[in-house]
Design a protein around this motif. Sequence first.
Motif, PDB file in Angstrom:
ATOM      1  N   HIS A   1       0.840  -1.201   0.000  1.00 43.37           N
ATOM      2  CA  HIS A   1       0.000   0.000   0.000  1.00 43.37           C
ATOM      3  C   HIS A   1       0.875   1.251   0.000  1.00 43.37           C
ATOM      4  CE1 HIS A   1      -3.007   2.893   1.111  1.00 43.37           C
ATOM      5  NE2 HIS A   1      -3.946   1.976   1.056  1.00 43.37           N
ATOM      6  N   PRO A   2       0.559   2.208  -0.881  1.00 42.67           N
ATOM      7  CA  PRO A   2       1.479   3.348  -1.025  1.00 42.67           C
ATOM      8  C   PRO A   2       1.501   4.320   0.154  1.00 42.67           C
ATOM      9  CG  PRO A   2      -0.447   3.622  -2.433  1.00 42.67           C
ATOM     10  CD  PRO A   2      -0.527   2.244  -1.866  1.00 42.67           C
ATOM     11  N   THR A   3       0.407   4.407   0.899  1.00 40.98           N
ATOM     12  CA  THR A   3       0.387   5.473   1.908  1.00 40.98           C
ATOM     13  C   THR A   3       0.378   4.928   3.330  1.00 40.98           C
ATOM     14  OG1 THR A   3      -2.016   5.636   1.640  1.00 40.98           O
ATOM     15  CG2 THR A   3      -0.694   7.205   0.429  1.00 40.98           C
ATOM     16  N   CYS A   4       1.586   4.626   3.833  1.00 42.98           N
ATOM     17  CA  CYS A   4       1.726   4.180   5.218  1.00 42.98           C
ATOM     18  C   CYS A   4       2.765   5.052   5.900  1.00 42.98           C
ATOM     19  CB  CYS A   4       2.180   2.729   5.267  1.00 42.98           C
ATOM     20  SG  CYS A   4       1.013   1.650   4.431  1.00 42.98           S
ATOM     21  N   ILE A   5       2.732   5.046   7.209  1.00 43.11           N
ATOM     22  CA  ILE A   5       3.725   5.818   7.950  1.00 43.11           C
ATOM     23  C   ILE A   5       5.062   5.074   7.856  1.00 43.11           C
ATOM     24  CG2 ILE A   5       4.342   6.748  10.215  1.00 43.11           C
ATOM     25  CD1 ILE A   5       1.341   7.011  10.781  1.00 43.11           C
ATOM     26  N   PRO A   6       6.143   5.768   7.481  1.00 45.11           N
ATOM     27  CA  PRO A   6       7.423   5.075   7.236  1.00 45.11           C
ATOM     28  C   PRO A   6       7.988   4.361   8.468  1.00 45.11           C
ATOM     29  CG  PRO A   6       7.488   7.339   6.413  1.00 45.11           C
ATOM     30  CD  PRO A   6       6.240   7.215   7.213  1.00 45.11           C
ATOM     31  N   VAL A   7       8.847   3.382   8.202  1.00 43.99           N
ATOM     32  CA  VAL A   7       9.529   2.634   9.262  1.00 43.99           C
ATOM     33  C   VAL A   7      10.469   3.580  10.013  1.00 43.99           C
ATOM     34  CG1 VAL A   7      11.115   0.716   9.714  1.00 43.99           C
ATOM     35  CG2 VAL A   7       9.477   0.542   7.853  1.00 43.99           C
ATOM     36  N   HIS A   8      10.562   3.436  11.346  1.00 40.40           N
ATOM     37  CA  HIS A   8      11.448   4.342  12.063  1.00 40.40           C
ATOM     38  C   HIS A   8      12.459   3.699  13.004  1.00 40.40           C
ATOM     39  CE1 HIS A   8       8.795   3.914  15.519  1.00 40.40           C
ATOM     40  NE2 HIS A   8       7.808   4.050  14.685  1.00 40.40           N
TER      41      HIS A   8
END
Lengths: 646, 250
Positions: free
Chosen positions: A267-274
């Motif tokens: 899915h294109p719109t997820c909160i990035p890995v941190h």
Amino acid sequence: MVKLDAKIPQGPLAEKWTNYKAHQNLVNPSNKRRLDIIVVGTGLAGASAAASFGEMGFNVKVFGIHDSPRRAHSIAAQGGINAAKNYPNDGDSVYRLFYDTIKGGDYRAREANVYRLAEVSNNIIDQCVAQGVPFAREYGGLLDNRSFGGAQVSRTFYARGQTGQQLLLGAYSALSKEIKKGSVKMFTRREMLELVVIEGRARGIIVRDLITGKIERHSAHAVVLATGGYGNVFFLSTNAMASNGSAAWKVYKKGAFFGNPSFTQIHPTCIPVHGDYQSKLTLMSESLRNDGRIWVPKHKEDAEKIRKGELKPTQIPEDRRDYYLERRYPAFGNLVPRDVASRAAKERCDAGYGIGSTGLAVYLDFEDAIKRLGKHVIEARYGNLFQMYEKIVDENPYETPMMIYPAVHYTMGGIWVDYELQTTIPGLFAAGEANFSDHGANRLGASALMQGLSDGYFVLPYTIQNYLADQIRVPRFETNLPEFEEAEKAAKERIEKLLAINGTETVDTFHRRLGLIMWDLVGMSRKKEDLEKAITMIQELRKEFWKNVKVPGKNEMVNPELEKAIRVADYLELGELMARDALVREESCGGHFREEYQTEDGEALRDDKNFTYVSAWEYTGEDKEPKLNKEPLVFEFIEVKQRNYK
Amino acid sequence: MDLTLKIWRQASAGEKGKLVDYQVQNISSEASFLEMLDVLNERLVREGEDPVAFDHDCREGICGACSLYINGRPHGPDKGITTCQLHMRRFKDGETIVIEPWRAKPFPVIKDLMVDRSAFDEIIQAGGYVSINTGGVPDANAIPIPKRDADTAMDAAACIGCGACVAACKNASAMLFVSAKVSQFAVLPQGKIEARERVQNMVAKMDELGFGNCTNTYACEAECPKEISVSHIARMNREYLSAKLVSQIE
């Protein structure tokens, strides 16, 4: 190769389902009382199916891993549910929803199934409204719609950013009504460990009580799996922590074929890995792409400064921004399908234009929308999503653009089913995300909820009768039959084996390592060498797991580590099958992108001559190569074209 | 950051529990509260100790599974979120954090921080639905509903069934939970047909299961992660009174 019969009814596309219903076998009311159905899973598909079976008069037993059926992961779907109502009068129709879904799936789904899905989509909305689902409404009191990726019409019904929650609570309320009535018996905190097959038919399941550890046997005349997808094979995904592929994997090993296992939606719109302690990823609904614009800096030096924290996105002037989706796909712009949007984000980041501290993120910007519509409108549409984002990232998306990156979200692949949603094991049905479904190689936004409820409310209640009609003389099954003994023994032995290893590494360590292999080598973009490498690496990791995993405690207690170990042991096999499937599919289609097969401008290049089929994998034994069976896809009614969103 | 955790450990419903101290080191302020507990549990497993059991699933604030009492407040110090949405940046380095399960008689402890909330399902089964079957319903737009009513219904329907309202209440009252469902249906035409029976049956079930009475402290509203308003309790009380009155006249 086995000849797979999809049992597609004869006749013109628009009449197939009507014809099927007109000629199928039925079970009369007094006989329904004598027939038992097991439903595993209480999400949209499971809860709606179980409630509907109960209403019809069958005896139903439902099993769920949570403390309440309302917690199934369907609850987390945000954006909406599609239907061909054409309320906005913008040119929608059943045919157009069907067409968009087939095209969105990159021509790798069955025409007849998808048409039926589009056909019953309108019934779903009627049903949910009658249940009291509070969909968004216009001031005139009628239902509101919004648009989603891969469509040029507004056909998505929604309940703020909590559509999945409201639809699941609708199905849960119907289920609760039937539990009260006594037609459905609910078993919470139970995990399915084995399928019981008697004389070639599915006749029961073995479950573990997650509180006491007790292994139980349950029999029925038919079994429905509605156990969701297996995205958690990647460790990090938008799936809930307990979502798993074990039930599907267990039936595969009992003879049900597995369809298109490599078809995964990123899915294109997820909160990035941190961080490396991170346990899961959070989706930001696709509906945000209605009003948000996606961009990265046009110049690498700006991107670099942003990554170092020397520049803020709001300081980058308009002419130094690259709205790459609008640039590449002017016709659909920010509303291209998910696979296209995800790959485009990866392309920009790989090329050095990514933002965020890791460089693995792009902006989703609401500045223009807020200027155009006012903050209060954006707040009404997406308030809860903005709040969710702020809580996680600690930035205010009303003031600074959101950072997003693709993440594993959904699996189009799953248990192979025919038109009746029956697997290759008679009497075993699969519904919702658990089956290989109607989405081909890529699912369009707001279509998962539609498919789950279509399968549960409007398809299975018919097709399961067609199966049960000749079972009315079959008496109830005793659970002391040798097939139950054997299945229980296999489940118990597996648990004992896991507990006895007593190695040094935790279950999560293995899961994380598997996830990295999957993401790097079987993720958004795949190639031959990588896939071959992945297969070897997974095999080695699997051996190491069985030698060195540490599962504390015992079976007879609340033991979440044991639960995870059972699931990860299955992922370590399923991951390999995914890589194998990706390896043999020498084409790019939908979410399956093989680097070797792309057009000059980097779009997915299908090979319709050789790969217009569903891969249906057959289990052949422990550590033996699985067998590939093919179900050819025949397009009688639409012309197969290269997808074009330009 | 380094923290001292005081966590409620209880082997099973029948056994006595107690607070046990744990030290955790090098926790990122960007980690979520549950990820911090994951780090602790991973260490406990490595050390051969029994990890802490707690309910959780979606980790994005919607499934309602997570349920921790953190420093004396359900779902911790922040307003309008669940435990899984709480992040460690909310705490200070060196802080001591007390973590307990929901405490309410109708929610017995299963293990450590896990409690049994099946009482909520029983209340819904008593009437939290519209009694229609699949199929044979009118076209969705044949039931127009004023936007204001639809919005009120949605406000109420946002409840995630986590039980924080009960845990926050000194009487362990479930009025906010029950009223949210009663209210959702009370304002919608679909729910009006069974409104009288619904409110009476759900309230009776709530009482039978041992939930306490409402004494208007509004702790439930203050701690609800979905910020559900106590105005729904007022609506339920009106619905209940008029239902009782009408059934007496009849």
